[in-house]
Design a protein around this motif. Structure first.
Motif, PDB file in Angstrom:
ATOM      1  N   GLU A 107       0.821  -1.208   0.000  1.00 14.83           N
ATOM      2  CA  GLU A 107       0.000   0.000   0.000  1.00 14.83           C
ATOM      3  C   GLU A 107       0.856   1.260   0.000  1.00 14.83           C
ATOM      4  O   GLU A 107       0.507   2.260  -0.609  1.00 14.83           O
ATOM      5  CB  GLU A 107      -0.931  -0.003   1.212  1.00 14.83           C
ATOM      6  N   VAL A 108       1.988   1.211   0.694  1.00  6.82           N
ATOM      7  CA  VAL A 108       2.873   2.373   0.767  1.00  6.82           C
ATOM      8  C   VAL A 108       3.600   2.580  -0.560  1.00  6.82           C
ATOM      9  O   VAL A 108       3.703   3.693  -1.062  1.00  6.82           O
ATOM     10  CB  VAL A 108       3.893   2.207   1.925  1.00  6.82           C
ATOM     11  N   SER A 109       4.115   1.493  -1.106  1.00  9.63           N
ATOM     12  CA  SER A 109       4.848   1.568  -2.367  1.00  9.63           C
ATOM     13  C   SER A 109       4.853   0.192  -3.011  1.00  9.63           C
ATOM     14  O   SER A 109       5.505  -0.728  -2.518  1.00  9.63           O
ATOM     15  CB  SER A 109       6.290   2.021  -2.128  1.00  9.63           C
ATOM     16  N   GLU A 111       6.420  -0.770  -5.335  1.00  4.83           N
ATOM     17  CA  GLU A 111       7.748  -1.104  -5.840  1.00  4.83           C
ATOM     18  C   GLU A 111       8.686  -1.639  -4.761  1.00  4.83           C
ATOM     19  O   GLU A 111       9.775  -2.100  -5.070  1.00  4.83           O
ATOM     20  CB  GLU A 111       8.375   0.147  -6.469  1.00  4.83           C
ATOM     21  N   LYS A 112       8.279  -1.578  -3.494  1.00  3.44           N
ATOM     22  CA  LYS A 112       9.156  -1.999  -2.405  1.00  3.44           C
ATOM     23  C   LYS A 112       8.714  -3.334  -1.840  1.00  3.44           C
ATOM     24  O   LYS A 112       7.532  -3.612  -1.711  1.00  3.44           O
ATOM     25  CB  LYS A 112       9.131  -0.969  -1.272  1.00  3.44           C
ATOM     26  N   GLU A 121       9.100   3.459   7.647  1.00  2.08           N
ATOM     27  CA  GLU A 121       8.010   2.554   7.273  1.00  2.08           C
ATOM     28  C   GLU A 121       7.837   1.446   8.304  1.00  2.08           C
ATOM     29  O   GLU A 121       6.717   1.093   8.680  1.00  2.08           O
ATOM     30  CB  GLU A 121       8.268   1.970   5.880  1.00  2.08           C
TER      31      GLU A 121
END
Length: 141
Positions: A107-109, A111-112, A121
Motif C-alpha cells: 500500500e505504501v509503495s 515497488e518496495k 516505514e
C-alpha cells in the motif's frame, strides 16, 4: 533514551515455541533493563523496534547477532528520542493475523518489498500493529 529498528531473516515460524519463548523471555529481561519495544514476525522476517537507555539497548542489539533463531540482522535506523513510543510494551508482538507488513508495504509503495522497507516505514507499521492490539482488533501472545 535511544531507539533502534532492525530487520532480520527469521529462522523460526511465528507460531513456534521458539518464537513464543522470544516474547516470554524478553518480557522479563526487558523489564529489568528498562527496555520497551515491539516485534513483528511474518513470512521469514522479523522486524523489531526497541528503545531504552543506550547501554542496555546496544548490549541487547549485540546479543541479537548471536541468536540462532534469526540471521542477517540489518540495522534500519537508530536515534535519540525524548519519550518512549512503546511505553507499555516490554515486548509487544504481532504476526500476520494482526497486520501484514507485506500488505502495508504494498500500500505504501508497490515497488518496495519487505527487504526494502525504510526505518520510518517499519516504525509506522509497528505502531499501527500495536494500536490494533490495543483496540482489540487482534491479540498478542
Amino acid at each position: 533514551m535511544e531507539y533502534l529498528v532492525y530487520r532480520s531473516e527469521a529462522l523460526v515460524t511465528p507460531e513456534s515455541p521458539e518464537c513464543q519463548s522470544i516474547v516470554t523471555i524478553s518480557h522479563l529481561k526487558n523489564t529489568l533493563a528498562g527496555i520497551t519495544g515491539f516485534l513483528h514476525a511474518e513470512d521469514g522476517v522479523f522486524i523489531q523496534y526497541i528503545e531504552g537507555p543506550a547501554e542496555p539497548l546496544w548490549q541487547l542489539y549485540n546479543r541479537l547477532h548471536s541468536d540462532d533463531r534469526h540471521r542477517n540482522l540489518e540495522l534500519l535506523g537508530h536515534g535519540v528520542i525524548s519519550r518512549p513510543r512503546f511505553k507499555k510494551w516490554r515486548l509487544g508482538y504481532s504476526q500476520t493475523e494482526i497486520a501484514s507488513f507485506r500488505d502495508f508495504m504494498g500500500e505504501v509503495s508497490a515497488e518496495k518489498s519487505l527487504k526494502d522497507a525504510s526505518c520510518a516505514e517499519a516504525v509506522y507499521f509497528l505502531m499501527g500493529a500495536s494500536v490494533r492490539i490495543d483496540l482489540g482488533i487482534g491479540s498478542s501472545l
